[in-house]
Design a protein around this motif. Sequence first.
Motif, mmCIF file in Angstrom:
data_model
loop_
_atom_site.group_PDB
_atom_site.id
_atom_site.type_symbol
_atom_site.label_atom_id
_atom_site.label_comp_id
_atom_site.label_asym_id
_atom_site.label_seq_id
_atom_site.Cartn_x
_atom_site.Cartn_y
_atom_site.Cartn_z
ATOM 1 N N SER A 33 0.825 -1.211 0.000
ATOM 2 C CA SER A 33 0.000 0.000 0.000
ATOM 3 C C SER A 33 0.858 1.259 0.000
ATOM 4 C CB SER A 33 -0.935 0.003 1.212
ATOM 5 O OG SER A 33 -0.211 0.151 2.419
ATOM 6 N N VAL A 150 -5.161 5.219 7.297
ATOM 7 C CA VAL A 150 -6.336 5.129 6.425
ATOM 8 C C VAL A 150 -7.355 6.202 6.791
ATOM 9 C CG1 VAL A 150 -8.282 3.674 5.747
ATOM 10 C CG2 VAL A 150 -6.002 2.674 5.964
ATOM 11 N N TYR A 154 -8.940 9.156 4.565
ATOM 12 C CA TYR A 154 -10.385 9.088 4.337
ATOM 13 C C TYR A 154 -11.072 10.400 4.725
ATOM 14 C CZ TYR A 154 -15.251 7.654 4.766
ATOM 15 O OH TYR A 154 -16.618 7.583 4.649
ATOM 16 N N ALA A 182 -7.877 2.094 -4.220
ATOM 17 C CA ALA A 182 -7.656 0.696 -3.853
ATOM 18 C C ALA A 182 -6.571 0.541 -2.797
ATOM 19 C CB ALA A 182 -7.293 -0.112 -5.098
ATOM 20 N N GLY A 185 -7.871 0.366 0.618
ATOM 21 C CA GLY A 185 -8.433 -0.944 0.927
ATOM 22 C C GLY A 185 -7.361 -1.949 1.294
ATOM 23 N N PHE A 188 -6.207 -1.067 4.770
ATOM 24 C CA PHE A 188 -7.211 -1.455 5.769
ATOM 25 C C PHE A 188 -7.160 -2.958 6.035
ATOM 26 C CE2 PHE A 188 -11.501 -2.861 6.929
ATOM 27 C CZ PHE A 188 -11.720 -2.085 8.051
ATOM 28 N N LEU A 189 -7.001 -3.755 4.978
ATOM 29 C CA LEU A 189 -6.872 -5.203 5.158
ATOM 30 C C LEU A 189 -5.620 -5.534 5.958
ATOM 31 C CD1 LEU A 189 -7.824 -8.068 4.562
ATOM 32 C CD2 LEU A 189 -6.632 -7.949 2.366
#
Length: 216
Positions: A33, A150, A154, A182, A185, A188-189
Amino acid sequence: MFTVMMILFNKDFNYQVGGFALSTIAWILCITSMGLPQWRVWYLKEAAISYPSVAFVGVWKTCLYHYDNSSNIRTCYQYSYYDTFIPLDIRISQHLLLITSIFWLIGKVATIVALRNVYRGRQEQNATHNAFGLSAILNIIASSFVFLAVLCNYFSIVNKEGIAFPPSFHMPLYPHNQKAGAAMGVAFLSAVLFLFSGVIFISSTVPLNIVDFPDI
């Protein structure tokens, strides 16, 4: 031989190995990421182009895409840790993700030491428990750091905040529209897997009561 078999069939030991695997996958996703520019997707309207341009704003670089009827042009601009135009949310994300990698490395060493003690049947309960506990704490902190990174991005999207890029980037201060990309995401994972790994290390019992039977 019997010691090895008892460890392999011990459910708690398997949980610890699973936690180690989860933390490794989480770190890989975290690093991935960091390298991706798709943290924020900016949609830009330019009169000279028939379709809106799209820009990907990441933690370490920004990529601008120009679309027309015949071609797709991509231009990427790297920015370093010391660039002054970087907004606070991206600056915080850089700090958090870099510290996360350091915490994961320390936790990885602690987990390897603890798993080695268990595998060899050592009865060093305090040392082994402390190593797993340290790894659990570091993984949970790493999870919170990635999650905060994140959230910073956001909330910047929700508040429609702009970025004062230098003129060489050919980027406007504010996009026409923006959304989460993406890479958020993926991060976050990563945070979720770090958290699961820490919970596993805390909740599972270390299999220390191992009897070493001599080979017959």
